[in-house]
Design an enzyme around this catalytic site. Structure first.
Site, PDB file in Angstrom:
ATOM      1  N   ASP A 219       4.968   7.909   0.905  1.00  0.00           N
ATOM      2  CA  ASP A 219       4.640   7.561   2.294  1.00  0.00           C
ATOM      3  C   ASP A 219       5.904   7.412   3.142  1.00  0.00           C
ATOM      4  OD1 ASP A 219       2.052   7.696   1.521  1.00  0.00           O
ATOM      5  OD2 ASP A 219       1.455   5.762   2.355  1.00  0.00           O
TER       6      ASP A 219
ATOM      7  N   ASP B 125       0.829  -1.216   0.000  1.00  0.00           N
ATOM      8  CA  ASP B 125       0.000   0.000   0.000  1.00  0.00           C
ATOM      9  C   ASP B 125       0.857   1.258   0.000  1.00  0.00           C
ATOM     10  OD1 ASP B 125       0.461  -1.186   2.695  1.00  0.00           O
ATOM     11  OD2 ASP B 125      -0.297   0.733   3.382  1.00  0.00           O
ATOM     12  N   ASN B 126       2.164   1.108   0.140  1.00  0.00           N
ATOM     13  CA  ASN B 126       3.042   2.283   0.089  1.00  0.00           C
ATOM     14  C   ASN B 126       3.834   2.337  -1.214  1.00  0.00           C
ATOM     15  OD1 ASN B 126       2.262   3.087   2.625  1.00  0.00           O
ATOM     16  ND2 ASN B 126       3.952   2.100   3.679  1.00  0.00           N
TER      17      ASN B 126
HETATM   18  P1  AMP Z   1       1.204   3.824   6.898  1.00  0.00           P
HETATM   19  O1  AMP Z   1       1.896   2.773   7.686  1.00  0.00           O
HETATM   20  O2  AMP Z   1       1.468   5.235   7.388  1.00  0.00           O
HETATM   21  O3  AMP Z   1       1.435   3.690   5.428  1.00  0.00           O
HETATM   22  O4  AMP Z   1      -0.346   3.638   7.158  1.00  0.00           O
HETATM   23  C1  AMP Z   1      -1.048   2.456   6.894  1.00  0.00           C
HETATM   24  C2  AMP Z   1      -2.514   2.742   6.852  1.00  0.00           C
HETATM   25  O5  AMP Z   1      -2.965   3.237   8.105  1.00  0.00           O
HETATM   26  C3  AMP Z   1      -2.923   3.755   5.823  1.00  0.00           C
HETATM   27  O6  AMP Z   1      -4.108   3.328   5.274  1.00  0.00           O
HETATM   28  C4  AMP Z   1      -3.092   5.026   6.615  1.00  0.00           C
HETATM   29  O7  AMP Z   1      -4.009   5.899   6.015  1.00  0.00           O
HETATM   30  C5  AMP Z   1      -3.598   4.503   7.941  1.00  0.00           C
HETATM   31  N1  AMP Z   1      -3.214   5.353   9.080  1.00  0.00           N
HETATM   32  C6  AMP Z   1      -1.969   5.533   9.572  1.00  0.00           C
HETATM   33  N2  AMP Z   1      -2.005   6.370  10.624  1.00  0.00           N
HETATM   34  C7  AMP Z   1      -3.282   6.782  10.790  1.00  0.00           C
HETATM   35  C8  AMP Z   1      -3.966   7.628  11.703  1.00  0.00           C
HETATM   36  N3  AMP Z   1      -3.326   8.296  12.655  1.00  0.00           N
HETATM   37  N4  AMP Z   1      -5.287   7.775  11.550  1.00  0.00           N
HETATM   38  C9  AMP Z   1      -5.954   7.123  10.587  1.00  0.00           C
HETATM   39  N5  AMP Z   1      -5.387   6.283   9.704  1.00  0.00           N
HETATM   40  C10 AMP Z   1      -4.067   6.115   9.792  1.00  0.00           C
HETATM   41 MG    MG Z   2       1.033   4.392   3.809  1.00  0.00          MG
END
Ligand code: AMP
Ligand code: MG
Length: 488
Positions: free
Chosen positions: A254, A244-245
């Site tokens: 990301d 997803d990144n």
């Molecule tokens: P990441 O690890 O930052 O790529 O995030 C993985 C998923 O979690 C993505 O779908 C982000 O949108 C969601 N996500 C990460 N942090 C938050 C947060 N504080 N609030 C809502 N969604 C989050």
């Molecule tokens: Mg992400």
């Protein structure tokens, strides 16, 4: 033009949640120039409405009206495991500006926030902002950052921190995870709609090939193979290479617990939460290949249509097999340039690999070694060269230098020309963790000057900028182990 997702289940029209008393933390001039935002003498937008827009508190400036902000769903594999539905849990796409999608990260909860608060903290926003701009200046494909707006709104992570909104933009923020989402739903119609959009707006040449979807896959693979080779060449570790990144445009995206190598360790793990080292430096190419395999699986129905799934799989598999080939070609070409070679000779790869092994064994600073290698003069006695002092096994590095100097003779290029070329590929300044950390700590005390200064230095990573020499030094021992995790 941003992709119009059809259906409320995959796309939510939503507005950012306002934050109290927003203030500017950082602003990128070069980003503003690119998307046509006029700046005043202080380097901030002439139109004061932008502070409101980039904090998520309003949708209008004098010239722009972001009438349809959206959050989208995606899915993905996290740390090698199918994680199911994810999505823009804290990023809201405001709309298009100058051919780019403008997104606010940390702008409040969306339908896809799951258990999250929709916010981002100042610390991680500064890291994303600085690294996006640093990567761009290094010449590596990336999403861009425009600004950080801060607020005193408390946000709970391991401790209480404060909120920030990072405005970022890119031709598209679509990810492999978007393909995976539609594929997981078995929704071939929307999968096709999605792929057709990508071909129409981002891969128009695929349209003119015998098999546009297969070609689309090959192009996404090639861009990401080339991207990861570029990361390896500057010692960049992404930290969370979940599907997803991974961008469908081959952009670095990301930014979380990323890290640039200080000492060269091929198995360096930059993300404290990555105990198994899945995303360590030397595994990044393999992991990107793995992510492309996820994309291939998601695209099978597009190629198969209603009929031949086995044939579709076979075509995608042989396209996927090209990934290591494209990667190796890009990697070799970049490392040849780092060593100052303009031609390719048979022993080059062996020479590169021996050097990297020696650097690993002696934990040599990756960036500074290559930068200083460019200063080597032909005919100079290597015994007096301080570069060899970095290595524990002097005999072996002396042999390497002998072979290197012999190889340079084949180039028949004057020293100055070679040095100039090497300085264009071996940066002097990278976003070392300890530099980011110092800027963050000052910013947490409301002094944003170090963020601005770092942005300025990192905007010209290949220039000498000798007044900032200290920013090119390896971290002192007490600052070597700045730990970064997924917390953001
Ligand atoms: P990441 O690890 O930052 O790529 O995030 C993985 C998923 O979690 C993505 O779908 C982000 O949108 C969601 N996500 C990460 N942090 C938050 C947060 N504080 N609030 C809502 N969604 C989050
Ligand atoms: Mg992400």
């Amino acid at each position: 033009m941003a992709f119009i997702f059809s259906g409320d289940d995959v796309c939510q029209t939503t507005t950012p949640t306002p934050i109290p008393a927003p203030y500017w933390v950082a602003f990128s001039h070069s980003s503003a120039n690119l998307i046509g935002i006029a700046l005043d003498d202080t380097g901030l937008p002439v139109d004061k409405e932008w502070l409101g827009v980039l904090s998520g508190n309003q949708l209008n400036t004098s010239d722009h009206h972001f009438s349809n902000p959206i959050a989208t769903v995606y899915s993905g594999h996290q740390f090698g495991v199918w994680a199911g539905q994810l999505g823009d849990g804290r990023a809201i796409l405001l709309g298009d500006i100058a051919g780019q999608e403008l997104q606010l990260k940390g702008a409040g909860i969306t339908r896809f926030s799951r258990m999250g608060d929709g916010r981002a903290v100042l610390r991680s926003s500064i890291r994303e902002f600085l690294c996006s701009e640093a990567m761009h200046a290094l010449g590596i494909p990336t999403t861009r950052a425009l600004s950080i707006v801060g607020s005193d709104l408390p946000v709970k992570r391991e401790t209480f921190e404060t909120a920030a909104v990072c405005a970022r933009f890119a031709p598209s923020f679509l990810r492999i995870g978007h393909f995976e989402h539609f594929a997981a739903l078995d929704d071939v119609d929307r999968l096709r709609e999605f792929a057709d959009y990508l071909i129409q707006y981002h891969y128009p040449d695929s349209q003119n090939t015998d098999e546009p979807y297969l070609n689309l896959f090959q192009e996404i693979c090639a861009r990401n193979a080339s991207l990861v080779a570029q990361w390896q060449a500057v010692g960049f570790c992404h930290g969370v290479l979940n599907s997803d990144n991974i961008s469908v445009l081959g952009l670095t995206m990301d930014y979380g617990p990323f890290g640039f190598l200080d000492q060269f360790q091929i198995d360096h793990i930059c993300n404290h939460s990555d105990q198994g080292g899945r995303y360590s430096y030397h595994r990044q190419p393999q992991i990107m290949h793995w992510n492309m395999a996820c994309l291939a699986s998601a695209m099978i129905p597009l190629l198969a249509g209603k009929s031949d799934e086995a044939l579709a799989q076979e075509k995608l598999r042989s396209a996927l097999d090209q990934f290591p080939v494209v990667y190796a070609h890009a990697w070799q070409s970049l490392f040849r340039k780092k060593l100052g070679f303009t031609t390719s000779e048979e022993g080059d790869i062996d020479l590169i690999e021996r050097l990297l092994q020696a650097m690993h064994d002696s934990k040599v600073d990756f960036t500074n070694f290559f930068r200083n290698l460019g200063k080597l003069k032909s005919g100079e006695s290597l015994l007096q060269n301080s570069l060899r002092d970095e290595f524990i096994d002097r005999e072996s590095i002396d042999r390497w230098f002998d072979d290197y100097v012999a190889r340079l003779k084949l180039e028949s290029v004057p020293d100055e020309v070679r040095q100039h070329a090497m300085n264009q590929v071996n940066p002097k300044y990278i976003l070392r963790n300890h530099l980011a950390q110092t800027a963050i700590e000052k910013a947490q005390d409301k002094d944003f000057s170090e963020v601005t200064k770092l942005l300025k230095i990192l905007n010209k990573p290949y220039d000498e900028q000798s007044e900032y020499d200290s920013y090119s030094l390896a971290p002192p021992p007490n600052l070597q182990a700045v730990e970064v995790s997924c917390s953001s």
